[in-house]
Motif scaffolding. Structure first.
Motif, short mmCIF file in Angstrom:
data_model
loop_
_atom_site.label_atom_id
_atom_site.label_comp_id
_atom_site.label_asym_id
_atom_site.label_seq_id
_atom_site.Cartn_x
_atom_site.Cartn_y
_atom_site.Cartn_z
N SER A 114 14.70 -2.95 -8.15
CA SER A 114 13.71 -3.84 -8.79
C SER A 114 12.55 -3.81 -8.02
N LEU A 115 12.62 -3.94 -6.43
CA LEU A 115 11.47 -3.75 -5.32
C LEU A 115 10.76 -2.92 -5.71
N TYR A 116 11.06 -1.76 -5.90
CA TYR A 116 10.22 -0.53 -5.76
C TYR A 116 9.74 0.10 -7.38
N TYR A 117 10.82 -0.71 -8.69
CA TYR A 117 10.49 -0.90 -9.65
C TYR A 117 8.63 -1.96 -9.72
N ARG A 118 8.65 -2.78 -9.71
CA ARG A 118 7.98 -3.43 -9.40
C ARG A 118 6.54 -2.75 -8.25
N LYS A 119 6.58 -1.76 -7.68
CA LYS A 119 5.41 -1.46 -6.53
C LYS A 119 4.86 -0.35 -7.16
N GLY A 120 5.96 0.34 -8.74
CA GLY A 120 5.90 1.47 -9.22
C GLY A 120 6.10 3.12 -8.36
N TRP A 121 7.49 2.66 -7.90
CA TRP A 121 8.03 3.75 -6.99
C TRP A 121 9.45 4.28 -7.78
N LEU A 122 9.50 4.62 -9.08
CA LEU A 122 10.15 4.96 -9.58
C LEU A 122 11.06 5.11 -9.47
N ASP A 123 11.06 6.97 -9.06
CA ASP A 123 12.38 7.38 -8.64
C ASP A 123 13.07 6.36 -7.27
N ASP A 124 12.35 6.03 -6.06
CA ASP A 124 13.21 5.19 -5.98
C ASP A 124 13.78 3.95 -6.40
#
Length: 195
Positions: free
Chosen positions: A119-129
């Motif tokens: 969820s954190l990565y998603y909010r950062k825009g790091w979609l692969d992670d």
């Protein structure tokens, strides 16, 4: 900021569950998606910001209090549900550094940890992670509907999941490929389903 307990409409003696319940109810009522194309959308956005700040402030205050341990017996810094709620509140309020700091402090990298990190990565825009973390969460707890929904959302292809390498966090609505509505829906889904 006003008294955060007054903002949420609970007393300072309210349990963590009561605070969380009040937060969820207010978030459902004032979420900006409910006011799309409505002249009250700016007011709803401000109210939602105030609600998020109040909830985040309460969780930080309770975390820092040595005499009060929220969710005592639920796992402390090992990733128990009270820590998960703090991470969710931080992500929802946009305090991604604090959310990451909390997650790095978890001693157990369980399914919940992977889901929250995704969820954190998603909010950062790091979609692969984010995708990899959601996959890990589902593989660890295949029966968890929340984790499965997040992975399904990422698997919808096209707009919902596009590869993105580590880099600066995109600003939603400025060429990132993810609309504000989708980002807000995923965030609310995550926040409203916490236990």
């Amino acid at each position: 900021m006003n008294d955060p307990y007054k903002v949420l409409g609970v007393s300072a003696n309210a349990s963590d569950d009561e605070v969380k319940k009040a937060y969820r109810e207010l978030a459902r009522k004032y979420h900006p998606d409910n006011y799309h194309d409505n002249p009250l959308s700016d007011l709803a956005q401000e109210k939602m910001k105030e609600i998020n700040e109040a909830y985040n402030k309460i969780t930080k205050m309770r975390e820092g209090s040595s005499s009060y341990r929220p969710g005592s017996g639920s796992g402390g810094a090992s990733g128990g549900s009270s820590d998960g709620a703090k991470v969710r509140a931080a992500i929802n309020s946009g305090d991604l550094l604090y959310a990451e700091e909390l997650l790095r402090g978890f001693q157990t990298r369980n399914a919940e940890w992977n889901f929250l990190m995704g969820s954190l990565y998603y909010r950062k825009g790091w979609l692969d992670d984010a995708f990899r973390c959601f996959q890990s969460a589902v593989s660890m707890e295949p029966g968890n509907q929340e984790y499965r929904q997040a992975l399904a959302f990422m698997n919808q292809g096209g707009q919902a999941y596009r590869g993105y390498s580590h880099g600066p966090s995109p600003v939603y609505g400025q060429g990132c490929g993810i609309c504000n509505c989708c980002a807000a829906m995923l965030c609310m889904r995550m926040c409203c389903r916490c236990r």
